[in-house]
Design a protein around this motif. Structure first.
Motif, PDB file in Angstrom:
ATOM      1  N   ALA A 211       0.828  -1.208   0.000  1.00 31.68           N
ATOM      2  CA  ALA A 211       0.000   0.000   0.000  1.00 31.68           C
ATOM      3  C   ALA A 211       0.866   1.262   0.000  1.00 31.68           C
ATOM      4  O   ALA A 211       0.598   2.219  -0.743  1.00 31.68           O
ATOM      5  CB  ALA A 211      -0.933  -0.001   1.211  1.00 31.68           C
ATOM      6  N   LEU A 212       1.912   1.286   0.812  1.00 30.85           N
ATOM      7  CA  LEU A 212       2.788   2.458   0.837  1.00 30.85           C
ATOM      8  C   LEU A 212       3.495   2.643  -0.505  1.00 30.85           C
ATOM      9  O   LEU A 212       3.646   3.778  -0.986  1.00 30.85           O
ATOM     10  CB  LEU A 212       3.821   2.300   1.954  1.00 30.85           C
ATOM     11  CG  LEU A 212       3.295   2.417   3.382  1.00 30.85           C
ATOM     12  CD1 LEU A 212       4.405   2.149   4.389  1.00 30.85           C
ATOM     13  CD2 LEU A 212       2.699   3.795   3.630  1.00 30.85           C
ATOM     14  N   THR A 213       3.917   1.553  -1.123  1.00 32.81           N
ATOM     15  CA  THR A 213       4.592   1.653  -2.422  1.00 32.81           C
ATOM     16  C   THR A 213       3.657   2.215  -3.482  1.00 32.81           C
ATOM     17  O   THR A 213       4.047   3.094  -4.277  1.00 32.81           O
ATOM     18  CB  THR A 213       5.099   0.271  -2.847  1.00 32.81           C
ATOM     19  OG1 THR A 213       5.983  -0.240  -1.848  1.00 32.81           O
ATOM     20  CG2 THR A 213       5.829   0.342  -4.171  1.00 32.81           C
ATOM     21  N   PHE A 214       2.423   1.759  -3.503  1.00 31.49           N
ATOM     22  CA  PHE A 214       1.483   2.224  -4.521  1.00 31.49           C
ATOM     23  C   PHE A 214       1.150   3.705  -4.343  1.00 31.49           C
ATOM     24  O   PHE A 214       1.200   4.490  -5.301  1.00 31.49           O
ATOM     25  CB  PHE A 214       0.211   1.384  -4.466  1.00 31.49           C
ATOM     26  CG  PHE A 214      -0.856   1.835  -5.426  1.00 31.49           C
ATOM     27  CD1 PHE A 214      -0.742   1.583  -6.781  1.00 31.49           C
ATOM     28  CD2 PHE A 214      -1.971   2.516  -4.973  1.00 31.49           C
ATOM     29  CE1 PHE A 214      -1.719   2.016  -7.671  1.00 31.49           C
ATOM     30  CE2 PHE A 214      -2.956   2.944  -5.849  1.00 31.49           C
ATOM     31  CZ  PHE A 214      -2.817   2.680  -7.198  1.00 31.49           C
ATOM     32  N   PHE A 215       0.847   4.121  -3.130  1.00 35.95           N
ATOM     33  CA  PHE A 215       0.423   5.500  -2.908  1.00 35.95           C
ATOM     34  C   PHE A 215       1.586   6.487  -3.067  1.00 35.95           C
ATOM     35  O   PHE A 215       1.394   7.595  -3.584  1.00 35.95           O
ATOM     36  CB  PHE A 215      -0.212   5.648  -1.523  1.00 35.95           C
ATOM     37  CG  PHE A 215      -1.591   5.074  -1.434  1.00 35.95           C
ATOM     38  CD1 PHE A 215      -2.628   5.597  -2.172  1.00 35.95           C
ATOM     39  CD2 PHE A 215      -1.851   3.985  -0.625  1.00 35.95           C
ATOM     40  CE1 PHE A 215      -3.910   5.069  -2.103  1.00 35.95           C
ATOM     41  CE2 PHE A 215      -3.123   3.437  -0.548  1.00 35.95           C
ATOM     42  CZ  PHE A 215      -4.154   3.984  -1.287  1.00 35.95           C
ATOM     43  N   ILE A 216       2.779   6.113  -2.644  1.00 35.95           N
ATOM     44  CA  ILE A 216       3.926   6.998  -2.840  1.00 35.95           C
ATOM     45  C   ILE A 216       4.241   7.144  -4.323  1.00 35.95           C
ATOM     46  O   ILE A 216       4.562   8.244  -4.805  1.00 35.95           O
ATOM     47  CB  ILE A 216       5.141   6.464  -2.057  1.00 35.95           C
ATOM     48  CG1 ILE A 216       4.912   6.629  -0.555  1.00 35.95           C
ATOM     49  CG2 ILE A 216       6.418   7.173  -2.470  1.00 35.95           C
ATOM     50  CD1 ILE A 216       6.021   6.067   0.303  1.00 35.95           C
ATOM     51  N   SER A 217       4.131   6.055  -5.083  1.00 37.46           N
ATOM     52  CA  SER A 217       4.403   6.118  -6.519  1.00 37.46           C
ATOM     53  C   SER A 217       3.369   6.988  -7.237  1.00 37.46           C
ATOM     54  O   SER A 217       3.715   7.800  -8.105  1.00 37.46           O
ATOM     55  CB  SER A 217       4.414   4.701  -7.105  1.00 37.46           C
ATOM     56  OG  SER A 217       5.373   3.893  -6.468  1.00 37.46           O
ATOM     57  N   VAL A 218       2.101   6.844  -6.890  1.00 35.88           N
ATOM     58  CA  VAL A 218       1.059   7.666  -7.509  1.00 35.88           C
ATOM     59  C   VAL A 218       1.256   9.134  -7.155  1.00 35.88           C
ATOM     60  O   VAL A 218       1.120  10.029  -8.008  1.00 35.88           O
ATOM     61  CB  VAL A 218      -0.337   7.171  -7.074  1.00 35.88           C
ATOM     62  CG1 VAL A 218      -1.418   8.150  -7.513  1.00 35.88           C
ATOM     63  CG2 VAL A 218      -0.616   5.797  -7.664  1.00 35.88           C
ATOM     64  N   ALA A 219       1.605   9.417  -5.908  1.00 35.36           N
ATOM     65  CA  ALA A 219       1.828  10.804  -5.498  1.00 35.36           C
ATOM     66  C   ALA A 219       3.008  11.427  -6.230  1.00 35.36           C
ATOM     67  O   ALA A 219       3.003  12.623  -6.546  1.00 35.36           O
ATOM     68  CB  ALA A 219       2.051  10.872  -3.989  1.00 35.36           C
ATOM     69  N   HIS A 220       4.020  10.621  -6.533  1.00 33.98           N
ATOM     70  CA  HIS A 220       5.200  11.154  -7.228  1.00 33.98           C
ATOM     71  C   HIS A 220       4.929  11.394  -8.707  1.00 33.98           C
ATOM     72  O   HIS A 220       5.151  12.496  -9.221  1.00 33.98           O
ATOM     73  CB  HIS A 220       6.370  10.191  -7.064  1.00 33.98           C
ATOM     74  CG  HIS A 220       7.551  10.523  -7.927  1.00 33.98           C
ATOM     75  ND1 HIS A 220       8.258  11.705  -7.811  1.00 33.98           N
ATOM     76  CD2 HIS A 220       8.139   9.832  -8.945  1.00 33.98           C
ATOM     77  CE1 HIS A 220       9.236  11.722  -8.696  1.00 33.98           C
ATOM     78  NE2 HIS A 220       9.183  10.602  -9.408  1.00 33.98           N
ATOM     79  N   TYR A 221       4.414  10.381  -9.411  1.00 35.19           N
ATOM     80  CA  TYR A 221       4.257  10.493 -10.853  1.00 35.19           C
ATOM     81  C   TYR A 221       3.061  11.361 -11.243  1.00 35.19           C
ATOM     82  O   TYR A 221       3.036  11.908 -12.341  1.00 35.19           O
ATOM     83  CB  TYR A 221       4.120   9.099 -11.474  1.00 35.19           C
ATOM     84  CG  TYR A 221       5.400   8.298 -11.393  1.00 35.19           C
ATOM     85  CD1 TYR A 221       6.521   8.664 -12.111  1.00 35.19           C
ATOM     86  CD2 TYR A 221       5.482   7.168 -10.578  1.00 35.19           C
ATOM     87  CE1 TYR A 221       7.696   7.936 -12.028  1.00 35.19           C
ATOM     88  CE2 TYR A 221       6.654   6.438 -10.484  1.00 35.19           C
ATOM     89  CZ  TYR A 221       7.755   6.830 -11.211  1.00 35.19           C
ATOM     90  OH  TYR A 221       8.926   6.113 -11.125  1.00 35.19           O
ATOM     91  N   ALA A 222       2.056  11.489 -10.386  1.00 32.83           N
ATOM     92  CA  ALA A 222       0.922  12.362 -10.675  1.00 32.83           C
ATOM     93  C   ALA A 222       1.168  13.801 -10.249  1.00 32.83           C
ATOM     94  O   ALA A 222       0.343  14.673 -10.536  1.00 32.83           O
ATOM     95  CB  ALA A 222      -0.344  11.843  -9.995  1.00 32.83           C
ATOM     96  N   GLY A 223       2.275  14.070  -9.563  1.00 29.64           N
ATOM     97  CA  GLY A 223       2.571  15.424  -9.132  1.00 29.64           C
ATOM     98  C   GLY A 223       1.743  15.888  -7.960  1.00 29.64           C
ATOM     99  O   GLY A 223       1.625  17.100  -7.734  1.00 29.64           O
ATOM    100  N   LEU A 224       1.179  14.958  -7.182  1.00 30.75           N
ATOM    101  CA  LEU A 224       0.367  15.361  -6.035  1.00 30.75           C
ATOM    102  C   LEU A 224       1.212  15.977  -4.931  1.00 30.75           C
ATOM    103  O   LEU A 224       0.758  16.886  -4.225  1.00 30.75           O
ATOM    104  CB  LEU A 224      -0.401  14.145  -5.495  1.00 30.75           C
ATOM    105  CG  LEU A 224      -1.355  13.454  -6.469  1.00 30.75           C
ATOM    106  CD1 LEU A 224      -2.013  12.263  -5.798  1.00 30.75           C
ATOM    107  CD2 LEU A 224      -2.400  14.423  -6.979  1.00 30.75           C
TER     108      LEU A 224
END
Length: 455
Positions: A211-224
């Motif tokens: 879960a941490l890997t998925f959310f950190i990756s989405v936050a990085h590549y989506a620019g959140l």
């Protein structure tokens, strides 16, 4: 000629109203009536009463004409509230694409702001609500949290029996005339698990890491979260300073690759991590998998620094180590997309897929270090102690086992058999005798043993 006179007058007026030099900042966003208003400014006068009266006496003001006091000294505007922001969609959209230089950048910003970000916000809000509902359903009378204690107190206040289960209490209470609701029992076979229930039913270490890997990756590549990469990659200069950024030991394993890897890397991490944590015969005691995870992460950092001189992001090497540990005791074939590969060769197939997708050998070599580290763990814990006569130096510490010891008796069905885990033993009170009878401790140990009738 007289018939063309009205037409010429209209053309002349229309041509006079054309703005020959439009402004990109003002004409695209025309001013409104609110923007035309200018706050009143009051100039402070330093004249005394005598000078002020003499100035009025020398002026041409008619004594009979009345003037309002507000004209002489206008009321100041209050500056307590900030100006209202411009929340119109057109202006916010034009501001977001102001720095876009190509049509591709305009399309990217539009899809990101109008499609991806609202979808992620709705997804996170739904997961938060589902998580709260799952936690709320899990608070029963036998729990130890605040909700269960409040329920037990309420049951005692109403003199309801606490020796029954919650469902039987509610069912018996519903028969009382005080209650107007009726309960309806649902057979256990008809109940289905939601996505949140499946998530919490997964092994704790694997589900948290995935879960941490998925959310950190989405936050990085989506620019959140702008600049999040500068806080998660690993470099020794951030460790040997004050204060040391120790979280980088863990966060460098929680960022996936780009594009399709955002989905596939957490998938591989969850599948093979779950197989190691629950289905492998190498991790049979509480805390073994967590200690294996700590060893693999530290060893990956050391190996990559020794071979390549850097270890910024090592997520691919981590789930490749999981795949190696989970598949070395298995046989047969495993399908990856449309290819059937031997199960034991699955880690090598993952490295080859990284080489094909990245078009470079370096990412594949970094990922292959996961195979090296996983084999090192297998050698130190199983091969060398079993076949080399050595000692296992990587035993799980006692304090780590206590973190993962079950508080109640649990039964888990694994691939190699059924595992029964008793509850953690309670520490005996001081002065009390340990369970096991009245025999002294020296009698409980086994001796060398002698056969009856022998020498």
């Amino acid at each position: 000629m007289s018939s063309d006179l009205p037409l010429q007058i209209g053309e002349t007026l229309q041509s006079l109203s054309i703005n020959r030099n439009p402004s990109t900042t003002h004409d695209i966003n025309p001013s409104t009536a609110a923007s035309e208003k200018v706050p009143v400014t009051v100039e402070e006068t330093t004249l005394d009463a005598e000078s002020y009266s003499s100035s009025l006496a020398g002026s041409d003001i008619d004594d009979e004409e009345e003037y309002s006091y507000n004209i002489i000294r206008p009321t100041r505007r209050r500056q307590s509230l900030p100006p209202l922001p411009d929340l119109r969609f057109e202006q916010s959209y034009l501001a977001s694409i102001a720095d876009a230089e190509t049509y591709q950048m305009v399309a990217y910003i539009t899809i990101r702001d109008q499609v991806i970000l609202p979808l992620l916000q709705g997804t996170m809000w739904t997961l938060a609500l589902q998580g709260w509902r799952h936690w709320n359903r899990g608070t029963k009378l036998s729990g130890k949290n605040a909700g269960a204690r409040i329920r037990r107190w309420w049951w005692r206040v109403n003199n309801w029996p606490l020796d029954q289960s919650a469902s039987s209490i509610i069912r018996s209470a519903s028969k009382d005339k005080k209650f107007a609701f009726k309960t309806k029992e649902v057979p256990s076979k008809l109940t289905t698990m939601s996505a949140v229930d499946m998530f919490f039913a997964a092994p704790p270490v694997t589900r948290t890491l995935t879960a941490l890997t998925f959310f950190i990756s989405v936050a990085h590549y989506a620019g959140l979260v702008p600049g999040i990469f500068n806080w998660i990659y690993f470099h020794h200069s951030h460790i040997f300073k004050f204060p040391p950024q120790l979280w980088r030991f863990a966060t460098c394993f929680m960022l996936t690759g780009e594009r399709f890897s955002i989905l596939m890397d957490p998938y591989y991490m969850y599948i093979y991590g779950k197989k190691c944590e629950t289905g492998s015969s190498k991790f049979t005691k509480p805390g073994d998998f967590f200690f294996y995870l700590v060893f693999v992460c530290l060893a990956l950092l050391g190996v990559n620094y020794a071979l390549f001189g850097s270890a910024y992001i090592l997520t691919s090497a981590l789930f490749t180590a999981f795949a190696y540990t989970a598949t070395q005791d298995e046989g047969g074939q495993t399908r990856i997309f449309i290819l059937d590969v031997p199960t034991r060769a699955l880690p090598l197939a993952l490295c080859f897929m990284t080489f094909v997708s990245a078009g470079s050998m370096h990412p594949a070599l970094v990922q292959a270090t996961g195979i090296l580290v996983a084999h090192l763990y297998d050698f130190l814990t199983r091969l060398y102690p079993t076949f080399g006569g050595g000692v296992n130096i990587l035993t799980t510490p006692t304090f780590v086992r206590r973190w993962f010891e079950p508080k109640t008796i649990s039964v888990s069905h694994k691939a190699h058999g059924t595992s029964f885990q008793p509850a953690a033993p309670r520490a005996a009170a001081s002065g009390s005798t340990a369970p096991g009878g009245v025999l002294p401790e020296s009698w409980k140990s086994r001796g060398s043993g002698h056969r009856l009738g022998g020498d």
